[in-house]
Design a protein around this motif. Structure first.
Motif, PDB file in Angstrom:
ATOM      1  N   VAL B 184       0.693  -1.673   0.081  1.00 37.62           N
ATOM      2  CA  VAL B 184      -0.131  -0.177   0.184  1.00 37.62           C
ATOM      3  C   VAL B 184       0.619   1.128   0.266  1.00 37.62           C
ATOM      4  CG1 VAL B 184      -1.750   0.870   1.114  1.00 37.62           C
ATOM      5  CG2 VAL B 184      -1.292  -1.350   1.548  1.00 37.62           C
ATOM      6  N   GLY B 185       0.957   1.959  -1.136  1.00 41.82           N
ATOM      7  CA  GLY B 185       1.691   2.979  -0.672  1.00 41.82           C
ATOM      8  C   GLY B 185       3.117   3.035  -0.212  1.00 41.82           C
ATOM      9  N   SER B 226       1.210   0.599  -5.479  1.00 42.12           N
ATOM     10  CA  SER B 226       0.779  -0.450  -4.768  1.00 42.12           C
ATOM     11  C   SER B 226       0.248  -1.942  -5.226  1.00 42.12           C
ATOM     12  CB  SER B 226      -0.698   0.569  -4.669  1.00 42.12           C
ATOM     13  OG  SER B 226      -0.806   1.950  -4.069  1.00 42.12           O
ATOM     14  N   LEU B 228      -2.528  -4.322  -3.999  1.00 39.47           N
ATOM     15  CA  LEU B 228      -4.031  -4.476  -3.315  1.00 39.47           C
ATOM     16  C   LEU B 228      -4.276  -5.875  -3.308  1.00 39.47           C
ATOM     17  CD1 LEU B 228      -5.713  -1.218  -3.855  1.00 39.47           C
ATOM     18  CD2 LEU B 228      -3.912  -1.256  -1.947  1.00 39.47           C
ATOM     19  N   LEU B 251      -7.176   2.866  -7.230  1.00 39.38           N
ATOM     20  CA  LEU B 251      -5.875   2.772  -7.953  1.00 39.38           C
ATOM     21  C   LEU B 251      -6.411   3.753  -9.578  1.00 39.38           C
ATOM     22  CD1 LEU B 251      -4.467  -1.453  -8.451  1.00 39.38           C
ATOM     23  CD2 LEU B 251      -3.800   1.013  -6.770  1.00 39.38           C
TER      24      LEU B 251
END
Lengths: 464, 481
Positions: B184-185, B226, B228, B251
């Motif tokens: 995440v990021g 990212s 996910l 996204l």
């Protein structure tokens, strides 16, 4: 969006928390442990209840919104409609056959006070046969009673009102410590004191309250928590603040000055006098949360000396009960654990509302009395935050950076953590007639929380 | 608790009721006790069905009263070993495991996600508690308005739906359950490879599928901002892509993402069609890597992403060379990655047929992880099966995966190497990792090659190579493929 998290909360394997920390991101680790045995499925059902979150938010807000004003003092026959032979008692419903020593003693003394018998001992037959007498919990009559909590028609009651709704709750006048009816004593001196309270103290307080106008009990609670009272086992500051408010009107009441002086001396010398205002103030607040469908918040904890019972916002008036425990603590004089009766009284309503044992950190002076240390007291209040829905912004604890007291016990949180509500309590003698034998700490029987949870889960399933 | 006379027996089993530690901690405790002088074997574990089975196989007798809430301490002493010392080792290891790195001893840690979230600002929540309790912790996160990654497996589909429907109402993201991997990021959660940020965003209903993409794209020099994870069931006909949609939406809203890749275990056809239709409504282009018979494998999907972005497709590295088969006819795939196992199985089915007796075991499957750490952390079960496969005369070729990254075993190559070196069958290994991974990609590859394995970066390439080796001993069967 997918911005980089600044913080991670990790519940479960420490390894993953370590991996986050290794990437230079702050981690809060939840000290997760398995829930109480057999509760996983019910916990998941209730957690997934679409009503739960908002219901709990509403229940908490309803409780916190209430302010309690002392508006009157009057006999139970007038304000509760109690009739000859009707007896109220603390805790969940119970019959004479299962009643503990102190409850029996208080009922016997109450029968003598009402003139049903001349000698309290003669009342035993009356209650055994049930002839012309009936027992009912205080909680079922908008009232709360400390210890045995026995209320009879001629006893005078504090009347508290929520000005926003006009709802009212009631509690008897505090008799002091030692050999007193609420601890199950019924000797002639006990009855003499109760008669004096009925003939002198009650009417004088009525004139004073009516003359002074409503007294803000919630406001006094706010101040006393800052002054070292936790409003269950220590009410010294609260008692004196009440006297400060009422003394002028008592003095100018026109009643006999010797009676006024005796009354001021009696109230001023009884550090627990305010407890009987703290309790109905808490009940007034918690009753506002009753009957909120889907809420898992506890709205009453009460004991009758035999059973410990709780009621929950989302389960109506149903009681979930288990055997009351014997408190751990310090004993008066030569008394010891064998002399103590299991836990008794409606006073755990204070803990239910976030004070008493929940606010232990604010009352270092009583910590030793109830068998603890100051660090224990801080830890206790912090621990209660783990099982409550929120904090009370009005009632704050200076030593914890003015954090609000933990408020709104959540049945699911108790089952998840196994942390039981901490209650500060007095201990009554096991044998009828003995009176107080000590004070200490007690918790509810653990099983009643899974029982309440199971009912909440059943209601949740019936809705889906 | 009464402890038996230390001289009377060399095997000791005791139950500790009311004691609890998570499976990873207990793995570390078991290892520490195994290292105590005079201890021949030791296992400290919660008494789940699977763990009782493991203990029984080790020759310990677990009392029938044991429940999953009891901790079992099982110790076998070597000659002259002291039970006293071994049990002291258990207590020491348990105490060490409970010692936190930050010593804020005065304030007890939070006991629920709810109270942790109350005292923590904007945070993402990572849940890895046992499956039966995962919904409750994850719901706390959603109640506090936080996104949550549910690593836990053994979560019912009903619970998954309850979580994802609640999240959808509140615009929150539930990654999982059974979500092994997320980035995440740039922050890796669960099992995640260390990659540079870049123009690709991944939505993954497949943990190791995601890791394979991360590793291949990283090798090709393409970063991922990212990745996910959404859990392996998200594109099933029950869950219907609830989290996939939310992840794609996020996204799409991220200006750093130029291409979204959706990777999934075989999805339900109608759900896949819905997600493709949803992709058409987004501003960011979307590539799909949906596994299934006749679909591109993960390596081909990674190559398609590179081509679509105008990047060159590199040669995927291969190190070492597997020996030629000396007997047997069957391929034995022993995987820690579920998607890697399915990919290998699909490729083998196409080349060798489905009923030929080749096996592809996923040790990350729920059946192997109830009350036990994931095989990427705890290699015990796979090592046991590896020894059996090596001893089986029907085995022609052994195919393994080794997955690196945050959260995974600190040095899997060193654990595997001596076992592999003793095996006289051809060994093909797919190593899923990047240069940035904490285990060190090069070190791991070197250890495996040194033990006689042929190491690939692509699981599909490794599988094809293994198939080729099997075919070399049974050319008549492979010809039709």
């Amino acid at each position: 969006m997918t911005t980089t998290p600044t913080h991670v909360i990790s519940a479960g394997a420490d390894l993953f928390a370590d991996a986050v920390a290794a990437q230079a991101v702050d981690v809060t680790r939840v000290d997760w442990r398995p829930p109480m045995t057999g509760t996983e499925s019910d916990l998941a059902t209730v957690a997934a209840d679409p009503l739960r979150r908002d219901a709990n938010a509403r229940a908490l807000a309803a409780m916190l919104d209430v302010s309690a004003m002392l508006v009157d003092v009057a006999p139970a026959s007038e304000v509760l409609g109690l009739e000859r032979g009707q007896f109220l008692h603390a805790g969940p419903p119970i019959e004479w056959a299962r009643a503990s020593g102190p409850l029996r003693g208080a009922l016997m003394g109450g029968a003598a006070l009402e003139g049903l018998v001349d000698d309290p001992e003669d009342a035993v037959r009356l209650f055994e046969t049930g002839d012309g007498v009936s027992l009912d919990p205080c909680h079922h009559h908008a009232a709360v009673g400390p210890m045995a909590g026995v209320v009879t028609p001629s006893m005078w009651m504090f009347v508290l009102e929520d000005p926003a709704t006009g709802r009212r709750t009631h509690c008897s006048l505090n008799e002091g410590l030692g050999k007193v009816l609420r601890y199950g004593a019924y000797s002639p001196e006990v009855l003499t004191r109760l008669r004096w309270m009925r003939e002198v103290l009650g009417p004088l307080l009525q004139r004073a309250v009516r003359g002074t106008g409503p007294v803000d009990v919630t406001g006094i609670l706010t101040q006393m928590l800052q002054m070292g009272d936790e409003a269950h086992n220590r009410n010294r500051a609260g008692t004196l603040m009440l006297l400060r408010d009422l003394a002028p009107a008592m003095v100018s009441s026109g009643m006999d000055s010797a009676d006024v002086a005796e009354s001021l001396r009696f109230v001023g010398g009884n550090d627990h006098f305010f407890l009987n205002l703290a309790m109905p103030a808490c009940k007034l607040a918690l009753d506002a949360a009753r009957g909120i469908e889907g809420s898992t918040m506890v709205v009453a904890m009460a004991r009758n000396g035999t059973d410990f019972g709780i009621q929950v916002a989302g389960t109506g008036d149903e009681w979930f009960t288990g055997p009351a425990q014997v408190a751990e603590g310090l004993y008066l004089g030569d008394y010891g654990p064998d002399d103590a009766n299991p836990d008794i009284g409606d006073s755990a309503i204070t803990e239910t509302a976030g004070i008493g044992g929940f606010a232990m950190a604010t009352a270092p002076a009583i910590v030793r009395l109830v068998g603890g240390s100051v660090p224990d007291a801080l830890a206790t209040t912090r621990r209660m935050h783990e099982i409550t829905l929120g904090e009370n912004p009005r009632w704050t604890v200076p030593v914890l950076e003015f954090q609000g007291v933990p408020s709104g016990i959540d049945v699911t949180r108790v089952c998840r953590t196994g942390i039981l509500p901490q209650i500060n309590t007095g201990m009554a003698g096991r044998v009828a007639g003995v009176g107080q034998v000590g004070a200490g700490l007690v918790t509810p029987p653990a099983d009643i929380f899974p029982a309440a949870l199971a009912r909440l889960a059943e209601l949740t399933r019936s809705r889906s | 608790m009464s402890r038996p006379d230390t001289s009377a027996s060399t095997s000791h089993v005791e139950l500790r009721s009311g004691a609890y530690a998570d499976s990873v901690t207990l793995l570390q405790v078991s290892r520490a006790v195994q290292g105590v002088d005079g201890v021949a074997a030791a296992q400290v574990a919660m008494a789940t069905g699977l763990n009782i089975e493991v203990l029984t196989e080790m020759g310990f007798e677990v009392p029938p009263t044991a429940t999953a809430n009891d901790m079992v301490v099982a110790i076998r002493l070597a000659e002259g070993g002291s039970l006293e010392a071994a049990l002291a080792g258990v207590d020491r290891a348990l105490a060490d495991a409970n010692r936190r790195s930050d010593s804020t001893a005065e304030v007890a840690p939070h006991r629920t996600t709810a109270t942790a979230a109350r005292d923590t600002g904007d945070a993402i929540v990572l849940v890895s508690v046992p499956g039966a309790s995962a919904l409750v912790e994850a719901m706390d996160a959603l109640d506090a308005g936080r996104d949550v990654m549910v690593f836990s497996d053994n979560v019912s589909v009903e619970d998954e739906l309850a979580l994802k429907r609640t999240a959808a109402e509140r615009g929150l993201l539930v990654m999982g359950p059974d979500c092994g991997t997320a980035v995440v990021g740039g922050l890796g959660l669960g099992f995640a490879n260390a990659v540079d940020p870049g123009p690709v965003g991944i939505v993954a209903a497949s943990g190791t599928g995601c890791q394979q993409l991360l590793a291949l794209l990283d090798h090709a020099g393409v970063g991922v901002t990212s990745a996910l994870g959404v859990g392996g069931r998200d594109l099933s006909s029950e869950v219907r892509g609830l989290a996939t949609r939310e992840a794609m939406r996020r996204l799409d809203a991220d200006p750093a993402v130029e291409l979204i890749v959706v990777v999934s275990k075989p999805p339900a056809d109608d759900v896949a069609a819905e997600i493709r239709a949803y992709a058409d409504t987004l501003a960011t282009p979307v590539s799909f890597a949906l596994l299934g018979a006749g679909q591109p494998d993960l390596t081909e999907a990674a190559e398609a992403v590179l081509t679509r972005m105008g990047r060159e497709v590199p040669t995927w590295p291969v190190c070492g060379e597997a020996a030629a088969p000396t007997g047997g006819t069957l391929l034995r795939g022993l995987f820690v990655g579920g998607t890697l196992a399915s990919e290998a199985k699909l490729l083998a089915a196409a080349a060798l047929g489905t009923d030929a007796g080749h096996t592809f075991v996923d040790f990350g499957d729920d059946a192997y992880t109830a009350g036990r750490a994931h095989p990427m952390i705890d290699p015990t079960l796979r090592l046991d099966h590896l020894a059996r496969a090596a001893a089986d005369p029907d085995t022609a070729v052994i195919l393994l995966d080794v997955v690196l990254g945050h959260g995974a075993e600190p040095d899997p190559g060193t654990v595997l190497a001596p076992v592999l070196a003793a095996i006289d069958k051809p060994l093909v290994v797919a190593v899923i990792g990047t240069d940035g991974d904490p285990q060190g990609l090069e070190t791991q590859v070197r250890a495996l090659v040194g033990a006689g394995a042929e190491v690939h970066m692509s699981n599909a390439r490794a599988t094809r190579r293994a198939i080729e080796l099997v075919q070399s001993v049974q050319p008549s069967q492979g010809a039709s493929a």
